[in-house]
Design a protein around this motif. Structure first.
Motif, short mmCIF file in Angstrom:
data_model
loop_
_atom_site.label_atom_id
_atom_site.label_comp_id
_atom_site.label_asym_id
_atom_site.label_seq_id
_atom_site.Cartn_x
_atom_site.Cartn_y
_atom_site.Cartn_z
N LEU A 127 7.74 -3.34 -8.14
CA LEU A 127 6.50 -3.70 -7.45
C LEU A 127 5.26 -3.10 -8.12
O LEU A 127 4.24 -2.89 -7.47
N ILE A 128 5.36 -2.81 -9.42
CA ILE A 128 4.23 -2.27 -10.16
C ILE A 128 3.98 -3.14 -11.38
O ILE A 128 4.91 -3.47 -12.13
N LYS A 129 2.74 -3.52 -11.59
CA LYS A 129 2.39 -4.31 -12.75
C LYS A 129 2.47 -3.45 -14.00
O LYS A 129 1.93 -2.34 -14.04
N ASP A 130 3.16 -3.94 -15.02
CA ASP A 130 3.31 -3.18 -16.25
C ASP A 130 1.95 -2.85 -16.86
O ASP A 130 1.02 -3.68 -16.82
N ARG A 131 1.85 -1.66 -17.42
CA ARG A 131 0.63 -1.25 -18.11
C ARG A 131 1.00 -0.67 -19.46
O ARG A 131 1.97 0.07 -19.59
N GLN A 132 0.22 -1.01 -20.47
CA GLN A 132 0.46 -0.51 -21.80
C GLN A 132 -0.86 -0.14 -22.47
O GLN A 132 -1.89 -0.75 -22.20
N GLN A 188 0.80 -1.21 0.00
CA GLN A 188 0.00 0.00 0.00
C GLN A 188 0.85 1.27 0.00
O GLN A 188 0.47 2.28 -0.58
N ARG A 189 2.01 1.21 0.61
CA ARG A 189 2.81 2.42 0.73
C ARG A 189 3.33 2.91 -0.62
O ARG A 189 3.79 4.04 -0.74
N TYR A 190 3.26 2.06 -1.65
CA TYR A 190 3.76 2.48 -2.95
C TYR A 190 2.67 3.13 -3.81
O TYR A 190 2.94 3.66 -4.86
N LYS A 191 1.45 3.10 -3.36
CA LYS A 191 0.34 3.58 -4.18
C LYS A 191 0.41 5.08 -4.43
O LYS A 191 0.25 5.55 -5.54
N LYS A 192 0.65 5.86 -3.39
CA LYS A 192 0.59 7.30 -3.53
C LYS A 192 1.73 7.88 -4.37
O LYS A 192 1.48 8.72 -5.22
N PRO A 193 3.00 7.48 -4.15
CA PRO A 193 4.04 7.98 -5.05
C PRO A 193 3.77 7.65 -6.50
O PRO A 193 4.11 8.41 -7.39
N THR A 194 3.19 6.49 -6.76
CA THR A 194 2.89 6.12 -8.13
C THR A 194 1.88 7.07 -8.74
O THR A 194 1.96 7.41 -9.92
N ASP A 216 9.04 3.82 -14.26
CA ASP A 216 9.38 4.54 -15.48
C ASP A 216 8.13 4.63 -16.34
O ASP A 216 7.37 3.66 -16.45
N ILE A 217 7.95 5.79 -16.97
CA ILE A 217 6.81 5.99 -17.85
C ILE A 217 7.32 6.54 -19.18
O ILE A 217 8.12 7.47 -19.21
N ASN A 218 6.85 5.94 -20.26
CA ASN A 218 7.14 6.43 -21.60
C ASN A 218 5.80 6.61 -22.31
O ASN A 218 5.03 5.67 -22.44
N GLU A 219 5.53 7.84 -22.75
CA GLU A 219 4.27 8.15 -23.38
C GLU A 219 4.55 9.03 -24.59
O GLU A 219 5.34 9.98 -24.51
N SER A 220 3.93 8.73 -25.72
CA SER A 220 4.21 9.51 -26.92
C SER A 220 2.97 9.63 -27.80
O SER A 220 2.06 8.80 -27.76
#
Length: 246
Positions: free
Chosen positions: A108-113, A2-8, A81-85
């Motif tokens: 600890l983050i599930k990849d999203r695309q 849970q502690r990683y939710k807010k920074p994300t 890391d985020i890459n958006e174009s």
């Protein structure tokens, strides 16, 4: 976990409306053709009580020729890391999205695309979010999750103070509204700025608030963004530096 939710969440902002700060050169005179100017801007992020998130977000705008542009966000952080174009056409002061891509990956983050391809000749957009494909009929003026930010900045420069966009995201349409609510002075590194303070308009019962400060003297660059969460925690983004081509 849970502690990683807010920074994300703040990283999502970095790749989202945090970069509404386009370095665009345009006239408010409707008889003058609006033009885009290539640029690079970077931002730093902090959370409640000024704790640094040790992240850096960079937004770039570059010409590809023939009124085709590349608009890109890259966020590097110890969390994710985020890459958006976006590849788009610029016609008569409007963003015409052609190809949108988004990727999130990290500790600890599930990849999203997400990917969206816009075919304006057939009037159909085809895309994929995570593992689900979608096909959507295009509405007139449809924007993507990145292109609406460019349009917001351009509309503010043109003198508009309350705007609404139809944004295609994850296979469905969202209606996003933004409004300028005040003129407010900010002080940063000894420099006083007279800014336009804008807000993302949400439902009256929403406990989340997003505020943005744009500096007209710096080509309406986003000088600050403040996100207030329902639990009262705050996240802040500030412009670190910007390079705009003459």
């Amino acid at each position: 976990m849970q502690r990683y939710k807010k920074p994300t969440r703040i990283l999502f902002l970095l790749a989202g409306l945090v970069f509404s700060s386009l370095a665009v050169s345009a006239s408010t005179d409707s008889t003058t053709k609006a033009e885009l100017t290539p640029y690079e801007a970077s931002y730093t992020a902090s959370m409640s009580k000024g704790v640094s998130l040790n992240g850096r977000g960079v937004r770039t705008l570059s010409s590809q020729g023939n009124n085709v542009w590349l608009y890109r966000t890259d966020v590097d952080s110890f969390i994710a890391d985020i890459n958006e174009s976006l590849i788009f056409k610029w016609e008569n002061g409007h963003v015409i999205p052609l190809r949108y891509r988004y990727r999130l990956s990290g500790f600890l983050i599930k990849d999203r695309q997400q990917s969206i391809d816009f075919n304006w000749q057939t009037g159909i957009a085809k895309g994929k979010y995570r593992d689900d494909s979608f096909e959507v009929k295009l509405e007139k003026g449809t924007l993507d999750p990145l292109g609406y930010q460019l349009q917001l900045h351009q509309d503010l420069k043109a003198g508009k103070r309350d705007v609404t966009y139809r944004v295609l995201d994850k296979g469905d349409y969202d209606t996003d509204r933004f409004a300028v609510i005040a003129e407010e002075s900010l002080s940063d590194h000894g420099r006083n700025m007279k800014t336009l303070k804008a807000e993302k308009v949400r439902d009256q019962d929403s406990k989340r608030q997003t505020l943005m400060w744009f500096d007209p003297e710096q080509n309406y660059l986003l000088a600050r963004l403040l996100q207030v969460e329902p639990d009262g925690s705050e996240y802040e983004l500030r412009l670190k530096d910007a390079q705009v081509q003459d």
